[in-house]
Design a protein around this motif. Structure first.
Motif, PDB file in Angstrom:
ATOM      1  N   ASP A 169     -28.559 104.909   3.537  1.00 50.54           N
ATOM      2  CA  ASP A 169     -29.498 105.149   4.628  1.00 50.54           C
ATOM      3  C   ASP A 169     -29.732 103.845   5.377  1.00 50.54           C
ATOM      4  O   ASP A 169     -29.079 102.837   5.119  1.00 50.54           O
ATOM      5  CB  ASP A 169     -30.793 105.762   4.095  1.00 50.54           C
ATOM      6  N   CYS A 170     -30.688 103.879   6.297  1.00 53.00           N
ATOM      7  CA  CYS A 170     -30.898 102.707   7.144  1.00 53.00           C
ATOM      8  C   CYS A 170     -31.214 101.462   6.325  1.00 53.00           C
ATOM      9  O   CYS A 170     -30.735 100.369   6.621  1.00 53.00           O
ATOM     10  CB  CYS A 170     -32.032 102.967   8.129  1.00 53.00           C
ATOM     11  N   GLU A 193     -29.113  98.028   6.326  1.00 48.53           N
ATOM     12  CA  GLU A 193     -29.703  96.760   6.739  1.00 48.53           C
ATOM     13  C   GLU A 193     -29.444  95.694   5.681  1.00 48.53           C
ATOM     14  O   GLU A 193     -29.043  94.578   5.993  1.00 48.53           O
ATOM     15  CB  GLU A 193     -31.195  96.947   6.960  1.00 48.53           C
ATOM     16  N   ARG A 229     -30.932  96.813  14.808  1.00 47.70           N
ATOM     17  CA  ARG A 229     -31.185  98.215  15.130  1.00 47.70           C
ATOM     18  C   ARG A 229     -29.979  98.808  15.865  1.00 47.70           C
ATOM     19  O   ARG A 229     -29.485  99.884  15.535  1.00 47.70           O
ATOM     20  CB  ARG A 229     -32.438  98.307  16.003  1.00 47.70           C
ATOM     21  N   ILE A 261     -26.992  99.234  13.457  1.00 45.16           N
ATOM     22  CA  ILE A 261     -27.121 100.357  12.522  1.00 45.16           C
ATOM     23  C   ILE A 261     -26.977 101.679  13.265  1.00 45.16           C
ATOM     24  O   ILE A 261     -26.321 102.614  12.781  1.00 45.16           O
ATOM     25  CB  ILE A 261     -28.460 100.258  11.768  1.00 45.16           C
ATOM     26  N   ASN A 262     -27.547 101.729  14.474  1.00 43.98           N
ATOM     27  CA  ASN A 262     -27.369 102.936  15.280  1.00 43.98           C
ATOM     28  C   ASN A 262     -25.892 103.209  15.542  1.00 43.98           C
ATOM     29  O   ASN A 262     -25.435 104.343  15.447  1.00 43.98           O
ATOM     30  CB  ASN A 262     -28.101 102.800  16.623  1.00 43.98           C
ATOM     31  N   LEU A 300     -24.150 104.466  12.383  1.00 41.51           N
ATOM     32  CA  LEU A 300     -24.461 105.865  12.094  1.00 41.51           C
ATOM     33  C   LEU A 300     -23.805 106.784  13.112  1.00 41.51           C
ATOM     34  O   LEU A 300     -23.327 107.862  12.770  1.00 41.51           O
ATOM     35  CB  LEU A 300     -25.983 106.071  12.088  1.00 41.51           C
ATOM     36  N   GLY A 321     -28.608 111.327   9.388  1.00 40.70           N
ATOM     37  CA  GLY A 321     -29.255 110.018   9.373  1.00 40.70           C
ATOM     38  C   GLY A 321     -28.826 109.114   8.239  1.00 40.70           C
ATOM     39  O   GLY A 321     -29.285 107.986   8.144  1.00 40.70           O
ATOM     40  N   THR A 322     -27.945 109.621   7.384  1.00 39.40           N
ATOM     41  CA  THR A 322     -27.429 108.770   6.314  1.00 39.40           C
ATOM     42  C   THR A 322     -25.919 108.957   6.216  1.00 39.40           C
ATOM     43  O   THR A 322     -25.371 109.929   6.717  1.00 39.40           O
ATOM     44  CB  THR A 322     -28.035 109.146   4.943  1.00 39.40           C
TER      45      THR A 322
END
Lengths: 182, 894
Positions: free
Chosen positions: A115-116, A120, A141, A144-145, A148, A157-158
């Motif tokens: 996940d986020c 990170e 940010r 990561i966007n 994904l 979202g994961t």
């Protein structure tokens, strides 16, 4: 001395795709004198991380946690765990094995998905500890966007294991770089 | 339920008791034991219906058998007896108890006759229960042969196949080794047992033999693999470098090793088929003029300076083209020397082409799909760390380079970079390219000039000139190769390219420089060849007059006496341009090697020593500041290697010793460079990935191979060979040797066929066919690519759709839930709530299954590390096979 090796037996050692003699030598070097006589001793994570092959790896602690079979989840390794580690990082391990373990190494909170938070931490590992090389929050940010966007196929979202393997299997140089040689 | 079953059994027993009073008691103890065992068994059997079917049919079988073999040993009987009990129990469970009971009773009765003699049924019971299982399995083999219905047979086969698949795929399973080994053993045992059962009686023996052989073969293969990896030279050295400098520096050494392998084979070809036969079976040194040092050179033929230049004795030896005799067959083997020479020349080129193209194809396969850009960020994150890096300094550099690559990628993603001063950049780039072109032209002219000058020197005779003048050409070429890249590096600073683009430009320019130099050299050489051929004509004319005068003088002096013998060293001879070309290439290689080594020693080692020790007494920090330590220049070194190889390919036809020299050179540079890298280089600031550029280098090698074989083939095809040296002397063209062989060594019809096959009417259609085939293959590969893109698009749209569906389903489920809640609050009906609750949970699941049509089915997220040993569900492993796997060991334990 040598109790661990004799327990494993010859045919077992040949199953591991690494040169077990060398591994055994290196492993016993990590043990103290008394421990050498005991069978199935665990080597604490701190001492495993003194190996030069792992010392500068940003994922060294995760690697220990993933391959440890310890009950206390302290990342300590037995000789068999150590051999498992080496065989997963050896030349002959398949892409599937490698990507599976890579996924578990990157899965910092052990919940089975990236996940986020995991991403990170992963990016922070890759950019090093110093502040000058670190990404800003805005960059993080964005990054990561983007990750994904690319690899989260079911858009929950994961990144899960199969999505991860899907991405990795297309990469040209994952197999050649996911290697540790003693 | 257990109790119920027990009751039934008791009832059964009552019936029996009525018939056969107290005898019953003895067996009951055994039965109790057995009951426990059977219950345990049953629990597993319940999980696996197949096994149950099995037991049932088996039981029936056994019953019949028992009646037939009533006189067998008593222990065997009791075992069977116990089995009967168990069988019955299973049958009871099935609900067909009545019929079975009757049958069982009957059998039981017959069995009890034997049981009478048995004294301690209680003591034996424990043993028996243990043996039951073994026995059952042993018998299964025999029984199943004629008893199993085809359906059950199918099922069994299926199970065995599944196990086999499991064994095969075990290596690819991400489990710990302990678990793998346990699973492997279990599955192997299972397969061995049941596969034997599936075959006929004879087949089972054969099968056992086959299994044994397969095991032995596997073992042998594994040992052989280990042996093979142990045989790879320099593996440890390269691994050490890999761990210090990352995979890109190591890739150079792997390339070097690969090159070494190719050169070994080329060397084997030339050495085994050309040099050794000529040295052993050809005429010895001094027997004919071409194999003797001329009288004029004899005095200096052994001088080191001459030998270093490959003149003197070295020139008149197997090392060069001119030494070979044009005798068709030599020695007692009747070895066809000229033919062999020609074929080895062709074979060298053909083999090189084959290897390079095959490697390229393999590389392209490996990174086949890798060039699409759809996972740019994910790859950067997931695969950019090189786990081989074991050096903190390299790790720091890697951190920095990863960070910059992230930042660059983010910037590029946000917007294509705006260049506010685009005109200046353009101007600078044009200027830089102009400067580079000037450099290239200048270096080309310099080489041409130097080569022409050296020809003048050569005409004057070498002795009158200094060392520099004699070695001018090679030195100039090496120096240009050394300094021009540096100049290019400076110039490229003007351009302000992205580092990767800059590297490509740099490589391209160096490539152009080397290529230009090489071709100028060849053109100059061509001039020289023409000069030599002019000279040859004059010499030829002179020789005829010389021979005529010699003949006349002998005839005039005494016509009856024996003709005077002339020393071969005194015979006048032509210039032999082929040997000259060979010599030039050998000299070039030698000087190139020397320059490489000397630069290595001075540029790397000396610099490192100075920086290291002068740092104590210097005004600024030398290590971190200006001179610093040198980096290992991967691309430059690879280019050097490639061009060196090009020269080998070009010159190998005229100097058979070239591959040998090259092997020597590569061998030395392997050790020297390994040592230099480890002791005096620092890791690169920008750590590039190895695999990306792999095929780039291979493509360069292929281009070089083509360009270097071009002049060689041109000279072979168009220029007639020298008249008095080399294996083809006396022929019009070198390839006439083929025709000669066809005519004299093969039957007449063969040459006829060959000549008619080589006529243009046949060759042209054939070429046309090949072109068409290439076109066809290319167009199919293109269409495959298009199909790939199509499929990718489809996948994406499907994903989108799934997402939408998912959302809709979730929405609907939510609404349902709301409704249910409302209903629940109104009526407080629990059953309805339950129904809707179920409904809520279910719908997303099937949608999720379809989430990844192209990849594996999604894996539930409930696993975490540490559950290796647990028999729980594991990712990538089908759930249904789990209980089966655990059933086998319980049967096998005893």
């Amino acid at each position: 001395m040598g109790t661990t090796a004799s327990q494993l037996g010859k045919d077992l050692l040949s199953e591991y795709q690494v040169s077990a003699q060398n591994a055994h030598k290196r492993f016993t070097e990590l043990l103290t004198k008394d421990e050498k006589d005991l069978p199935n001793t665990r080597v604490s994570m701190e001492r495993v991380l003194t190996l030069p092959e792992l010392k500068s790896n940003p994922f060294r602690k995760r690697i220990c946690y993933v391959f440890s079979t310890s009950e206390q989840k302290d990342g300590s390794l037995t000789f068999e765990d150590f051999l498992d580690l080496l065989s997963a990082f050896s030349d002959s391990a398949t892409l599937e094995i490698k990507s599976h373990y890579a996924f578990r190494i990157f899965d910092f909170d052990d919940d089975g998905t990236l996940d986020c938070g995991d991403l990170e931490k992963l990016v922070n590992c890759l950019t090093g500890e110093t502040d000058e090389t670190r990404l800003t929050t805005e960059e993080m940010r964005q990054l990561i966007n983007n990750i994904l966007e690319e690899s989260d196929i079911d858009k929950d979202g994961t990144v899960n294991l199969s999505e991860f393997q899907h991405v990795i299997s297309r990469s040209p140089d994952f197999v050649s770089s996911f290697k540790i040689v003693l | 339920r257990e109790r119920h079953r027990a009751k039934r059994r008791d009832g059964d027993r009552e019936k029996k008791k009525r018939r056969k009073g107290r005898r019953r008691r003895a067996s009951r103890a055994g039965e109790r034991e057995d009951e426990l065992q059977a219950r345990h068994e049953k629990r597993e059997a319940g999980r696996r219906k197949r096994a149950k079917n099995y037991q049932e049919s088996e039981g029936r079988e056994r019953d019949e058998e028992e009646q037939a073999q009533i006189k067998t040993g008593k222990t065997a009987k009791t075992k069977k007896n116990i089995k009967n009990e168990k069988t019955r129990k299973v049958e009871q469970e099935e609900g067909e108890a009545e019929e079975r009971n009757a049958k069982g009773k009957k059998k039981h009765g017959s069995a009890k006759k034997e049981e009478k003699d048995e004294d301690g049924g209680k003591c034996a019971a424990k043993e028996k229960t243990q043996e039951v299982k073994k026995k059952k399995h042993k018998r299964k083999g025999a029984d199943t042969l004629n008893s199993l219905s085809p359906e059950e047979l199918e099922k069994l086969k299926e199970a065995v196949d599944e196990r086999k698949k499991l064994i095969q795929g075990l290596r690819g399973k991400p489990w710990s080794m302990k678990k793998k080994l346990v699973t492997l053993r279990e599955s192997q045992e299972f397969v061995e047992k049941y596969e034997g059962a599936l075959g006929k009686g004879k087949g089972r023996k054969l099968y056992a033999y086959k299994v044994m052989m397969a095991k032995k073969w596997m073992k042998f293969q594994r040992d052989f693999e280990n042996f093979k990896t142990a045989c790879i030279p320099w593996e440890m050295k390269i691994k050490e470098i890999e761990s210090h400098f990352g995979s890109s520096v190591a890739s150079y050494f792997i390339f070097l090793r690969w090159m070494y392998g190719i050169n070994m084979i080329l060397f084997g070809l030339t050495f085994g088929l050309v040099m050794v036969p000529e040295a052993l079976m050809g005429r010895p040194y001094g027997s004919i003029p071409r194999k003797t040092v001329p009288r004029a050179e004899e005095a200096s033929a052994m001088d080191f300076a001459v030998l270093w230049d490959f003149g003197g004795y070295a020139q008149y030896s197997v090392l060069f083209y001119g030494y070979y005799n044009n005798q068709r067959a030599i020695g007692w083997l009747k070895f066809r020397m000229p033919l062999s020479y020609f074929l080895v020349g062709v074979g060298t080129v053909a083999y090189s082409y084959m290897v390079v193209i095959r490697t390229m194809a393999r590389n392209a396969n490996e990174s086949g799909v890798g060039d699409d850009n759809s996972f740019n960020f994910s790859w950067k994150t997931f695969t950019s760390w090189d786990y081989l890096i074991g050096n903190p300094e390299t790790a720091d550099n890697k951190f920095a380079s990863i960070t910059t690559s992230f930042k660059e990628a983010i910037l590029e993603e946000q917007e294509s970079r705006k260049d506010d001063n685009i005109h200046l950049t353009r101007f600078l780039r044009v200027l830089a390219n102009f400067l580079v072109l000037c450099c290239l032209a200048g270096s080309g002219y310099l080489i041409y000039f130097v080569v022409r000058r050296s020809q003048k020197f050569a005409l004057d005779g070498l002795d009158t000139h200094t060392w520099w003048e004699r070695n001018e050409v090679n030195m100039v070429m090496s120096l240009l190769g050394m300094f021009c890249p540096m100049l290019f590096d400076v110039i490229s600073a003007l351009e302000n390219y992205h580092p990767r683009v800059a590297l490509q430009w740099q490589l391209g320019r160096i490539f152009a420089l080397f290529l230009g130099n090489l071709y100028t050299f060849i053109i100059a050489l061509m001039d020289e060849i023409n000069l030599k051929r002019e000279e040859e004509k004059i010499v030829k004319f002179n020789i005829t007059t010389w021979e005529a005068s010699l003949y006349n003088s002998t005839v005039s002096e005494n016509s009856t006496g024996p003709p005077i013998t002339i020393q071969p060293a005194d015979v006048p001879r032509g210039p032999c341009w082929e040997t000259m070309v060979g010599q030039e290439f050998v000299r070039l290689i030698i000087s190139d090697t020397m320059t490489t080594y000397i630069t290595l020693l001075i540029g790397d080692f000396l610099r490192a020593v100075l920086v290291r020790f002068l740092n104590y007494c210097w005004c600024w920090d030398l290590e971190a500041g200006f001179p610093s330590y040198s980096e290992f220049d991967v691309s430059g070194n690879v280019l050097g290697l490639i061009f060196n190889q090009g020269m080998i390919w070009m010159g190998a036809f005229y100097a058979p010793c070239l591959p040998a020299l090259n092997v020597l050179r590569l061998h030395v540079s392997m050790y020297l460079q390994c040592w230099a890298v480890m002791c005096c280089n620092v890791p690169q600031e920008r750590v590039f990935k190895a695999s990306g550029s792999n095929n780039f280098y291979m493509a360069m090698l292929l281009v070089i191979l083509f360009l270097s074989t071009l002049p060689a083939i041109y000279t072979i095809v168009t220029i007639p060979p020298s008249f008095d040296c080399g294996p083809f002397s006396g022929k019009k063209r070198m390839f006439d040797v083929i025709q000669e062989t066809l005519e004299s060594d093969f039957p007449a019809w063969f040459s006829k066929v060959f000549s008619s096959a080589s006529n243009p009417g046949l060759v042209l259609p054939f070429i046309l066919l090949m072109v068409l085939a290439i076109y066809y293959l290319q167009s199919t590969s293109k269409s495959y690519k298009e199909a790939n893109v199509e499929l990718k698009k489809k996948l994406q749209t499907q994903n989108e759709e799934n997402k939408k569906k998912n959302k809709r389903a979730a929405l609907k489920a939510q609404m349902d839930l709301e409704e249910a809640r409302k209903a629940a609050s109104q009526t407080a009906d629990s059953s309805q709530r339950l129904y809707h609750g179920k409904n809520r949970r279910n719908p997303p699941a099937p949608v999720r299954e379809q989430g990844l049509p192209a990849t594996r089915a999604p894996v539930p997220r409930n696993y975490h590390h540490g559950n290796h040993g647990a028999p729980g569900y594991l990712p990538g492993f089908p759930r249904q096979s789990e209980p089966r796997m655990h059933r086998v060991p319980s049967l096998q334990r005893h």
